[in-house]
Write a protein that holds these residues in place. Structure first.
Motif, PDB file in Angstrom:
ATOM      1  N   LYS A  17      48.265  30.212  42.555  1.00  0.00           N
ATOM      2  CA  LYS A  17      47.190  30.413  43.520  1.00  0.00           C
ATOM      3  C   LYS A  17      46.751  29.101  44.157  1.00  0.00           C
ATOM      4  O   LYS A  17      46.487  29.030  45.367  1.00  0.00           O
ATOM      5  N   LEU A  48      36.230  41.359  45.431  1.00  0.00           N
ATOM      6  CA  LEU A  48      37.671  41.420  45.647  1.00  0.00           C
ATOM      7  C   LEU A  48      38.009  41.951  47.035  1.00  0.00           C
ATOM      8  O   LEU A  48      39.001  41.539  47.651  1.00  0.00           O
ATOM      9  N   ARG A  51      38.380  39.253  49.460  1.00  0.00           N
ATOM     10  CA  ARG A  51      39.489  38.334  49.202  1.00  0.00           C
ATOM     11  C   ARG A  51      39.083  37.146  48.325  1.00  0.00           C
ATOM     12  O   ARG A  51      39.598  36.035  48.484  1.00  0.00           O
ATOM     13  N   SER A  52      38.189  37.371  47.402  1.00  0.00           N
ATOM     14  CA  SER A  52      37.832  36.324  46.455  1.00  0.00           C
ATOM     15  C   SER A  52      39.011  36.073  45.514  1.00  0.00           C
ATOM     16  O   SER A  52      39.720  36.996  45.115  1.00  0.00           O
ATOM     17  N   ASP A  53      39.196  34.814  45.137  1.00  0.00           N
ATOM     18  CA  ASP A  53      40.311  34.443  44.265  1.00  0.00           C
ATOM     19  C   ASP A  53      39.951  34.506  42.793  1.00  0.00           C
ATOM     20  O   ASP A  53      40.819  34.682  41.939  1.00  0.00           O
ATOM     21  N   ALA A  54      38.671  34.309  42.484  1.00  0.00           N
ATOM     22  CA  ALA A  54      38.219  34.277  41.098  1.00  0.00           C
ATOM     23  C   ALA A  54      36.827  34.888  41.016  1.00  0.00           C
ATOM     24  O   ALA A  54      36.061  34.860  41.985  1.00  0.00           O
ATOM     25  N   LEU A 120      39.563  44.690  35.294  1.00  0.00           N
ATOM     26  CA  LEU A 120      39.979  43.490  36.010  1.00  0.00           C
ATOM     27  C   LEU A 120      41.365  42.989  35.617  1.00  0.00           C
ATOM     28  O   LEU A 120      41.848  42.014  36.195  1.00  0.00           O
ATOM     29  N   ASP A 123      45.763  40.283  38.454  1.00  0.00           N
ATOM     30  CA  ASP A 123      46.055  38.932  38.931  1.00  0.00           C
ATOM     31  C   ASP A 123      44.832  38.210  39.486  1.00  0.00           C
ATOM     32  O   ASP A 123      44.960  37.268  40.274  1.00  0.00           O
ATOM     33  N   THR A 124      43.630  38.644  39.067  1.00  0.00           N
ATOM     34  CA  THR A 124      42.406  37.959  39.460  1.00  0.00           C
ATOM     35  C   THR A 124      41.999  36.972  38.370  1.00  0.00           C
ATOM     36  O   THR A 124      41.956  37.322  37.189  1.00  0.00           O
ATOM     37  N   GLN A 150      44.713  34.988  33.018  1.00  0.00           N
ATOM     38  CA  GLN A 150      43.598  35.239  33.922  1.00  0.00           C
ATOM     39  C   GLN A 150      42.305  34.552  33.508  1.00  0.00           C
ATOM     40  O   GLN A 150      41.464  34.239  34.355  1.00  0.00           O
TER      41      GLN A 150
END
Length: 285
Positions: A17, A48, A51-54, A120, A123-124, A150
């Protein structure tokens, strides 16, 4: 590549990422607001969708040993009670319902850690906050979820917490909250820990941890730099005032933009709907 080579079988998702996006967005307690409550599955879904990555999530343990997604100390605001969740039984917590952002009662109940992690899994990236005083019980529990790629554990720099990570067989990704140069020295020299990043705390631009040389040193060690852009209140300054308030009121170039220019790799925010497209535009991604 994030962290040491020996841990790349664990850190692969994070490394990928960071390589693909350069700057990642981490959302504070999911995305609460209106009738969506923090640290709940709807808050995670909202984050999500943007488009949040974490996701930064808080974990608290009840008096009888069960884990919930909740930031202890927020019981009065969210439940209308003065008792800390850590002093409550599982039965009492399961009966609690929330007040929303308008202080109106809603029927939504507290999420268990089990429900949250099962939802969850994928892949977050998940930054687990507020859990460090219960790692003796939590770390073995996390082992059963097969989510090492993760989960990024977080804690203040304390030798007891570092020791628990060193002694635990499974090497979860770790990001300490560093407030002094001395703390940075401690964590950078601690063996047996899967150190992947550093959250730097600086109350002003004169703070030693705001120095670009510190960021270069962290990067040279193969670690990411996390800056907390959330604005908690009028007094607590997490990273020299380059925060959400500054970015929203004066323009993102005065807050988030300066973080990116300094080399920050992960920005924690309460406003992903504005931060994500700003990063896209600034980095032409």
């Amino acid at each position: 590549m994030a962290g040491k080579k020996e841990y790349q079988h664990i850190n692969g998702l994070l490394s990928r990422k960071l390589e693909e996006k350069q700057v990642l967005t981490a959302v504070h307690r999911g995305l609460p607001g209106g009738n969506i409550i923090e640290n709940t599955i709807p808050a995670f879904q909202a984050a999500l969708r943007l488009r949040s990555d974490a996701l930064e999530i808080d974990v608290s343990r009840t008096a009888d040993g069960n884990f919930y997604l909740f930031h202890d100390g927020e019981e009065k605001r969210l439940f209308g009670v003065d008792q800390n969740i850590r002093e409550m039984t599982t039965e009492a917590v399961a009966a609690m319902t929330y007040y929303n952002s308008l202080s109106l009662p809603v029927s939504y109940r507290v999420e268990s850690l089990d429900d949250g992690l099962r939802f969850l899994k994928g892949d977050t990236l998940l930054n687990i906050d507020r859990s460090w005083q219960d790692w003796a019980e939590l770390l073995p529990l996390l082992d059963g979820y097969d989510m090492m790629d993760q989960l990024i554990l977080k804690s203040p720099v304390h030798r007891d917490y570092l020791g628990q990570l060193q002694n635990h067989e499974r090497k979860y990704m770790y990001m300490p909250i560093v407030q002094t140069v001395e703390e940075l020295e401690v964590v950078m020299s601690s063996p047996g820990i899967n150190l992947v990043g550093i959250e730097l705390i600086a109350d002003s631009e004169d703070h030693p941890l705001f120095d670009d040389a510190v960021i270069r040193r962290v990067h040279d060690a193969g670690l990411f730099v996390w800056a907390n852009a959330i604005t908690l209140d009028d007094e607590k300054i997490l990273y020299a005032g380059l925060d959400d308030n500054t970015s929203l009121i004066h323009g993102p170039e005065h807050g988030w933009g300066r973080l990116i220019d300094k080399g920050v790799d992960m920005i924690q925010t309460d406003w992903p709907s504005l931060l994500v497209p700003y990063i896209d535009g600034k980095l032409n991604r």
